[in-house]
Scaffold this motif. Structure first.
Motif, short mmCIF file in Angstrom:
data_model
loop_
_atom_site.label_atom_id
_atom_site.label_comp_id
_atom_site.label_asym_id
_atom_site.label_seq_id
_atom_site.Cartn_x
_atom_site.Cartn_y
_atom_site.Cartn_z
N ARG A 75 -10.31 -2.02 -8.65
CA ARG A 75 -9.64 -3.24 -8.17
C ARG A 75 -8.54 -3.72 -9.11
N LYS A 76 -8.86 -3.81 -10.39
CA LYS A 76 -7.89 -4.38 -11.33
C LYS A 76 -6.66 -3.51 -11.51
N GLN A 77 -6.83 -2.20 -11.52
CA GLN A 77 -5.70 -1.29 -11.64
C GLN A 77 -5.03 -1.03 -10.29
N GLN A 78 -5.67 -1.48 -9.21
CA GLN A 78 -5.20 -1.27 -7.83
C GLN A 78 -4.99 0.21 -7.54
N LYS A 79 -6.01 1.01 -7.90
CA LYS A 79 -5.97 2.45 -7.70
C LYS A 79 -7.18 2.90 -6.91
N VAL A 80 -6.98 3.93 -6.11
CA VAL A 80 -8.05 4.56 -5.35
C VAL A 80 -8.02 6.04 -5.66
N SER A 81 -9.14 6.59 -6.13
CA SER A 81 -9.24 8.01 -6.44
C SER A 81 -10.23 8.65 -5.47
N VAL A 82 -9.85 9.80 -4.92
CA VAL A 82 -10.72 10.52 -3.99
C VAL A 82 -10.76 11.98 -4.39
N SER A 83 -11.85 12.65 -4.06
CA SER A 83 -11.95 14.09 -4.29
C SER A 83 -12.70 14.72 -3.13
N GLY A 84 -12.34 15.96 -2.83
CA GLY A 84 -12.96 16.69 -1.75
C GLY A 84 -12.04 17.76 -1.21
N ALA A 85 -12.48 18.43 -0.17
CA ALA A 85 -11.69 19.47 0.47
C ALA A 85 -10.96 18.84 1.65
N PHE A 86 -9.70 18.45 1.43
CA PHE A 86 -8.94 17.75 2.45
C PHE A 86 -7.46 18.07 2.30
N VAL A 87 -6.68 17.64 3.28
CA VAL A 87 -5.23 17.73 3.22
C VAL A 87 -4.74 16.38 2.69
N PRO A 88 -4.11 16.34 1.51
CA PRO A 88 -3.76 15.06 0.88
C PRO A 88 -2.91 14.14 1.75
N GLN A 89 -1.92 14.68 2.43
CA GLN A 89 -1.06 13.85 3.26
C GLN A 89 -1.85 13.22 4.40
N ASP A 90 -2.79 13.97 4.96
CA ASP A 90 -3.59 13.45 6.07
C ASP A 90 -4.46 12.28 5.62
N VAL A 91 -5.03 12.38 4.42
CA VAL A 91 -5.87 11.30 3.90
C VAL A 91 -5.03 10.05 3.68
N ALA A 92 -3.84 10.21 3.09
CA ALA A 92 -2.98 9.05 2.84
C ALA A 92 -2.54 8.40 4.15
N ILE A 93 -2.22 9.21 5.15
CA ILE A 93 -1.79 8.67 6.45
C ILE A 93 -2.95 7.95 7.13
#
Length: 122
Positions: free
Chosen positions: A79-97
């Motif tokens: 919350r304080k850094q306003q960052k979200v970190s994710v990991s897994g087998a995915f297409v990065p652009q699709d997750v962001a969209i």
């Protein structure tokens, strides 16, 4: 005055779709063969994004959207850094969209690392 009727409903016309033999059609319109090919091209990534997390409602909205994505194995919301970190087998652009659409928040990809999924052994 007579109401206009849908010409497709009255004639019984149904659109024809070409589907390869042996393929199963899923509810989202993809065939299982297409889904299997798409899954093979997914790599294991660790991605860090910047998102505005102003209040606990925003935090919950982001958390809910991440939990609904089945390709993501783990996530961390700072919350304080306003960052979200994710990991897994995915297409990065699709997750962001998907995050952008589901949360109605601006998403900026800060860091993207491709991780080898193969275990390293002696």
């Amino acid at each position: 005055m007579p109401r206009e009727q849908n010409c497709h409903a009255s004639s019984g016309w149904v659109p024809q779709i070409d589907i390869p033999s042996g393929a199963r059609v899923l509810s989202n319109g993809q065939t299982s063969a297409e889904e299997q090919i798409a899954a093979l091209h997914r790599e294991f990534y660790c991605m860090t994004m910047r998102m505005n997390i102003d209040c606990s409602g925003c935090y919950q909205k982001i958390r809910r959207a991440l939990l609904e994505m089945h390709d993501i194995e783990s996530h961390l919301i700072e919350r304080k850094q306003q960052k979200v970190s994710v990991s897994g087998a995915f297409v990065p652009q699709d997750v962001a969209i998907k995050l952008r659409r589901r949360t109605n928040r601006r998403v900026e990809i800060l860091e993207l690392k491709e991780v080898d999924a193969a275990p390293s052994g002696p």
